[in-house]
Design a protein around this motif. Structure first.
Motif, PDB file in Angstrom:
ATOM      1  N   UNK A 171       1.164  -1.364  -0.068  1.00 28.61           N
ATOM      2  CA  UNK A 171       0.071   0.445  -0.439  1.00 28.61           C
ATOM      3  C   UNK A 171       0.620   1.051   0.003  1.00 28.61           C
ATOM      4  N   UNK A 172       1.102   1.615  -1.334  1.00 23.58           N
ATOM      5  CA  UNK A 172       1.731   3.375  -0.680  1.00 23.58           C
ATOM      6  C   UNK A 172       0.196   4.719  -0.925  1.00 23.58           C
ATOM      7  N   UNK A 173       1.313   5.814  -0.976  1.00 22.83           N
ATOM      8  CA  UNK A 173       0.827   6.813  -1.622  1.00 22.83           C
ATOM      9  C   UNK A 173       0.428   7.372  -2.467  1.00 22.83           C
ATOM     10  N   UNK A 174      -0.789   7.996  -2.822  1.00 20.44           N
ATOM     11  CA  UNK A 174      -0.339   8.674  -4.229  1.00 20.44           C
ATOM     12  C   UNK A 174       0.107   9.497  -4.748  1.00 20.44           C
ATOM     13  N   UNK A 175       0.999  10.151  -3.531  1.00 26.46           N
ATOM     14  CA  UNK A 175       1.870  11.611  -4.271  1.00 26.46           C
ATOM     15  C   UNK A 175       3.381  10.665  -3.735  1.00 26.46           C
ATOM     16  N   UNK A 176       4.579  11.180  -4.476  1.00 26.90           N
ATOM     17  CA  UNK A 176       5.407  11.141  -3.534  1.00 26.90           C
ATOM     18  C   UNK A 176       6.502  12.038  -3.145  1.00 26.90           C
ATOM     19  N   UNK A 177       7.760  11.997  -2.322  1.00 19.28           N
ATOM     20  CA  UNK A 177       8.121  13.718  -2.118  1.00 19.28           C
ATOM     21  C   UNK A 177       8.999  13.816  -2.887  1.00 19.28           C
ATOM     22  N   UNK A 178       9.107  15.091  -3.641  1.00 17.00           N
ATOM     23  CA  UNK A 178      10.130  14.990  -4.857  1.00 17.00           C
ATOM     24  C   UNK A 178      11.702  14.652  -4.053  1.00 17.00           C
ATOM     25  N   UNK A 179      11.952  14.070  -5.164  1.00 16.04           N
ATOM     26  CA  UNK A 179      13.467  12.992  -4.427  1.00 16.04           C
ATOM     27  C   UNK A 179      14.529  13.878  -4.825  1.00 16.04           C
ATOM     28  N   UNK A 180      15.195  14.312  -6.152  1.00 14.14           N
ATOM     29  CA  UNK A 180      16.206  14.793  -7.622  1.00 14.14           C
ATOM     30  C   UNK A 180      14.745  15.478  -8.809  1.00 14.14           C
ATOM     31  N   UNK A 181      15.020  16.535  -8.899  1.00 12.33           N
ATOM     32  CA  UNK A 181      14.699  17.734 -10.022  1.00 12.33           C
ATOM     33  C   UNK A 181      15.610  17.445 -11.062  1.00 12.33           C
ATOM     34  N   UNK A 182      15.226  17.736 -11.840  1.00 13.86           N
ATOM     35  CA  UNK A 182      15.715  17.922 -13.697  1.00 13.86           C
ATOM     36  C   UNK A 182      16.366  19.084 -12.791  1.00 13.86           C
TER      37      UNK A 182
END
Length: 284
Positions: A171-182
């Motif tokens: 079971x996972x969330x609908x959105x993750x934490x931004x960990x590395x951006x372009x």
């Protein structure tokens, strides 16, 4: 495609991978290699570990095994990307879960639906996943995005790196934490993160970078104190395309494993591993 090393014992590395049929649909299998010399083949699976999904499923155009998590002595979770062809966009990719009850010899789907399905902020891609279990918590690094961009006359996906945690790995969330951006206009995506936790508690990440200027993947490297916020050190990867051969145009899908005093990086070369997978050994 996507070599995924898993230590069987001191002598053997099982390299799970995905093989494509004549329609480009992937099914996972494995190759066992010697840990002393990973170019020496010990065993090859004779049947796919999992077939493509039924018509209309999120993985009916193939799947790509990306990471495995031992849960107990017999249970192994396989996280994979499922490919679905579309009409108004080229494709969508979401994350599925298969479970082994015999230590990784055979697998069955947890469900016919993805465990990372489309969401409002991650609409088209929630895939490229790497998972590990630490102190009873499942940690997941994956790529996600909702857009396409034109690169050399072809529409290509745009996605960055996300992170989230789960109590059960299902079971996972609908959105993750931004960990590395372009970081620049030249980049339009990351691929297949592979995370290693050091003995001092810090983290290493090996990943692939999609750039407009190259038109094909290159490898990147980053470090983190907490596994969430990363400092990119791409120049320290120490592995690039070769002057010629099967990795002369592209290098991607790195996966690193250490056995004894040796550390190996398994990866793919040109055209996503059309001619096989490669291995490099860390030298001081």
């Amino acid at each position: 495609m996507g070599p995924t090393p898993h230590r069987l014992d001191d002598d053997t590395i099982r390299v799970y991978l995905t093989c494509l049929d004549d329609k480009g649909r992937g099914r996972p299998g494995y190759v066992d290699v010697s840990s002393a010399d990973p170019t020496k083949i010990v065993k090859v699976s004779t049947q796919p570990l999992l077939d493509i999904g039924e018509p209309g499923a999120f993985d009916d155009n193939g799947l790509m095994l990306l990471s495995l998590v031992p849960v107990d002595a017999d249970t192994v979770y396989m996280y994979y990307a499922g490919f679905e062809l579309c009409v108004n966009v080229r494709y969508r990719i979401f994350t599925g879960l298969a479970i082994s009850r015999d230590g990784g010899e055979t697998f069955g789907r947890h469900s016919r639906a993805p465990i990372l399905d489309r969401s409002d902020t991650e609409r088209l891609f929630r895939c490229g996943n790497f998972a590990m279990k630490e102190r009873g918590v499942f940690k997941l690094w994956y790529v996600a995005g909702s857009d396409w961009t034109e690169v050399h006359g072809k529409m290509m996906p745009v996605y960055n790196l996300r992170y989230q945690e789960s109590a059960d790995g299902v079971t996972w969330s609908d959105s993750g934490t931004l960990s590395m951006a372009l970081t620049c206009d030249d980049e339009h995506g990351f691929g297949r993160p592979w995370v290693v936790k050091r003995d001092d508690g810090t983290y290493q990440m090996f990943y692939s970078i999609r750039r407009r200027s190259f038109g094909a993947y290159r490898l990147g490297y980053a470090e983190s104190a907490d596994g969430i916020n990363w400092v990119r050190k791409d120049d320290e990867m120490g592995l690039d395309v070769s002057p010629d051969g099967i990795d002369s145009d592209a290098i991607m899908y790195s996966a690193v494993v250490s056995i004894g005093a040796k550390t190996y990086c398994f990866y793919n070369g040109n055209n996503f591993g059309e001619q096989g997978f490669c291995v490099a050994e860390l030298v001081s």
